[in-house]
Design a protein around this motif. Structure first.
Motif, PDB file in Angstrom:
ATOM      1  N   THR A 122       0.828  -1.212   0.000  1.00 30.95           N
ATOM      2  CA  THR A 122       0.000   0.000   0.000  1.00 30.95           C
ATOM      3  C   THR A 122       0.855   1.253   0.000  1.00 30.95           C
ATOM      4  OG1 THR A 122      -1.701  -1.209   1.217  1.00 30.95           O
ATOM      5  CG2 THR A 122      -1.861   1.199   1.193  1.00 30.95           C
ATOM      6  N   GLY A 123       1.963   1.236   0.759  1.00 34.59           N
ATOM      7  CA  GLY A 123       2.862   2.393   0.780  1.00 34.59           C
ATOM      8  C   GLY A 123       3.447   2.666  -0.587  1.00 34.59           C
ATOM      9  N   LEU A 124       3.864   1.603  -1.278  1.00 36.15           N
ATOM     10  CA  LEU A 124       4.393   1.788  -2.631  1.00 36.15           C
ATOM     11  C   LEU A 124       3.315   2.316  -3.587  1.00 36.15           C
ATOM     12  CD1 LEU A 124       6.573  -1.440  -2.923  1.00 36.15           C
ATOM     13  CD2 LEU A 124       7.365   0.924  -2.568  1.00 36.15           C
ATOM     14  N   THR A 125       2.097   1.817  -3.378  1.00 36.85           N
ATOM     15  CA  THR A 125       0.997   2.321  -4.223  1.00 36.85           C
ATOM     16  C   THR A 125       0.748   3.806  -3.992  1.00 36.85           C
ATOM     17  OG1 THR A 125      -0.025   0.120  -4.160  1.00 36.85           O
ATOM     18  CG2 THR A 125      -1.415   1.986  -4.810  1.00 36.85           C
ATOM     19  N   VAL A 126       0.774   4.195  -2.717  1.00 37.92           N
ATOM     20  CA  VAL A 126       0.609   5.625  -2.405  1.00 37.92           C
ATOM     21  C   VAL A 126       1.732   6.442  -3.024  1.00 37.92           C
ATOM     22  CG1 VAL A 126       0.580   7.310  -0.531  1.00 37.92           C
ATOM     23  CG2 VAL A 126      -0.723   5.191  -0.320  1.00 37.92           C
ATOM     24  N   GLY A 127       2.957   5.930  -2.947  1.00 36.20           N
ATOM     25  CA  GLY A 127       4.086   6.628  -3.579  1.00 36.20           C
ATOM     26  C   GLY A 127       3.887   6.771  -5.076  1.00 36.20           C
ATOM     27  N   ALA A 128       3.385   5.653  -5.702  1.00 32.03           N
ATOM     28  CA  ALA A 128       3.128   5.737  -7.142  1.00 32.03           C
ATOM     29  C   ALA A 128       2.043   6.757  -7.450  1.00 32.03           C
ATOM     30  CB  ALA A 128       2.732   4.357  -7.661  1.00 32.03           C
TER      31      ALA A 128
END
Length: 543
Positions: A122-128
């Protein structure tokens, strides 16, 4: 550099409103206001509105002025790039940290591992998503720059086209052939009509053309009529066309409630030293008018014109052949309005000078002006100082029903015939100092209006009255026979105000009397009467 005061005002209002909304949000939070809906707290919504208002207000207040209404292009600074990177990192780290914290609270170890993996995803998705947001902002900026560049290119292309048309038309004005010069004038007129920002420039070019000396006529083409200089007939047509173009676009009649489409407002006209033939500026409106040293051939008509700024006619010469009955051949200012200073110093009026019904709202200077024909100032209003010092009136000077509201001076003015000030009104002015032609003086009215009227002092011979069999005349005194006595002739009377130029405009016509022209041009009736025969006739007329 153009500043936009409205933007600053709106910005300040937005900041004040943001502060007020923020205060309400704080009070609502302290008071425990209920939510507007599920997951929509009232204090949070008010805080969001306050943040938006604060951002808008700060942007409008701190915005830099733009040059010529063009938004200044600002290169993307390095700190904007840094801010984007920080946004991506913080959003990714913050989302991951929060989710990992929640995963650690799970009671089951296997569940905690799964939740940690989901937190990282989820953190990587938010970063994306943050990267996508930054890319979207950059795309919006790129689109704005593209539209801005296209708009400026279209504007520059239009300006180049106007410049080319203007340059070509200006070149045509210098051509040897009159037809080409005429085409250049009409091209300039079209450019000015379609581009309001270039109107003053076009008018300046046309005025500059009229200020140039006219081309002389070729041998054998000179017009008879005793002109001091012979002009090429084709050049006369070109100059007449230039005058008509100016007239058509400066004309706005007072009878028209709506401004005409062809009218060009706020135009300065500089025809200083120009040579003008039969100029007709009737109903025209100008901001500043410069006709100093100009030479007007034939008639010059400024009837009902409005001069918004300073009007200079100093040293102008109104010349031409004017028959007595040709009303058009005159220097006509009838009904004109001068809202600022009007200067006619050293002007020469070889034609009839018609200033009937003119309003001078500021100073009017006629110092050392020469009136070789009749000077008509009937019904003229002088709101400011008016000076006729050293003016020369070689014919009749009529100031009937004129109004003098400021300082007035006729010092050293020369009158070939006695001037007429019948029914003229003098208002009390702070400047108070006024000098009138010999034989005229102010007499205060008895109606309490604070105004005065002008009366004429007439000298009559008392001995002649006695010889006519009236020894008990109420005007006789103890000075003995043959002593001149001063008699004040009043100015009460009625007349036909609608008559454009009737008997009332004669200097020798008194109120209620028909115009009488004697062998000396009707001037003897206004002279000082000391001759026995004149006194006898005057007495006989009275009886």
């Amino acid at each position: 550099m153009r500043r936009h005061p409205r933007r600053g005002t709106v910005g300040v209002i937005s900041l004040v409103a943001a502060g007020a909304v923020a205060t309400v949000a704080l009070v609502a939070s302290r008071a425990g206001a209920p939510d507007l809906a599920a997951y929509v707290p009232l204090p949070g919504l008010l805080a969001l509105v306050a943040a938006v208002l604060a951002g808008v207000g700060a942007g409008l207040t701190l915005a830099r002025p733009r040059r010529d209404d063009r938004a200044a292009l600002r290169v993307l600074s390095w700190w904007w790039v840094l801010a984007g990177v920080v946004l991506i990192v913080v959003s990714m780290w913050g989302a991951t940290a929060v989710l990992l914290f929640l995963a650690d609270t799970a009671p089951d170890a296997s569940k905690r591992v799964e939740m940690r993996l989901d937190a990282v995803k989820t953190g990587l998705t938010v970063g994306a998503g943050a990267v996508g947001l930054v890319a979207l902002l950059l795309g919006v900026r790129r689109q704005w720059l593209g539209e801005r560049t296209q708009a400026y290119q279209e504007y520059d292309a239009g300006e180049r086209r106007v410049t080319e048309l203007y340059t070509k038309a200006a070149d045509q004005l210098g051509h040897d052939k009159a037809a080409v010069r005429l085409a250049g004038l009409y091209a300039l007129e079209r450019v000015a009509q379609d581009n309001p920002e270039h109107r003053q420039t076009v008018v300046d070019v046309i005025c500059a053309y009229l200020r140039m000396p006219p081309a002389p006529a070729a041998p054998g083409e000179a017009e008879p009529a005793g002109r001091e200089e012979t002009i090429d007939p084709q050049e006369l047509q070109v100059r007449a066309t230039a005058q008509v173009i100016l007239r058509n676009h400066l004309r706005w009649s007072r009878s028209e409630p709506v401004r005409p489409v062809t009218f060009w407002p706020d135009i300065d006209v500089d025809l200083t030293g120009a040579w003008l033939v039969k100029l007709g500026f009737v109903d025209c409106r100008m901001r500043r008018a410069g006709f100093g040293g100009a030479r007007f051939e034939g008639f010059a008509r400024f009837d009902r014109a409005v001069f918004e700024g300073v009007a200079v006619f100093g040293g102008a010469v109104f010349s031409g052949r004017a028959a007595w009955g040709e009303a058009n051949y005159k220097a006509g200012f009838e009904g004109a309005v001068f809202k600022d200073e009007a200067a006619f110093r050293q002007a020469v009026f070889a034609l009839r000078a018609d200033f009937r019904g003119v309003t001078f709202e500021r100073e009017a200077f006629f110092n050392r002006a020469v009136f070789r024909d009749r000077a008509l100032f009937r019904g003229t209003t002088f709101e400011g100082i008016v000076l006729f010092g050293d003016a020369v009136f070689e014919d009749e000077a009529v100031f009937r029903q004129a109004t003098f509201a400021g300082g007035t001076s006729f010092g050293e003015a020369v009158f070939t015939t006695a001037p007429a000030f019948w029914e003229a009104t003098v208002r009390e002015a702070p400047a108070g100092r006024r000098s009138w032609p010999a034989g005229w003086r102010e007499t205060a009215r008895d109606d309490g209006s604070g105004t005065a009227h002008l009366v004429r002092e007439v000298r009559e011979n008392r001995e002649n009255r006695g010889n006519r069999g009236n020894p008990d005349d109420s005007r006789s005194g103890d000075d003995g026979p043959g002593t001149p006595h001063l008699v004040l002739e009043g100015t009460e009377g009625t007349e036909d105000l609608e008559n454009p130029e009737g008997p009332e405009d004669r200097a020798d016509s008194r109120p209620g009397e028909p115009a009488a022209r004697t062998g000396d041009g009707g001037r003897g009736a206004d002279r000082i009467r000391t001759d026995d025969r004149d006194a006898g006739h005057a007495r006989g007329a009275g009886s």
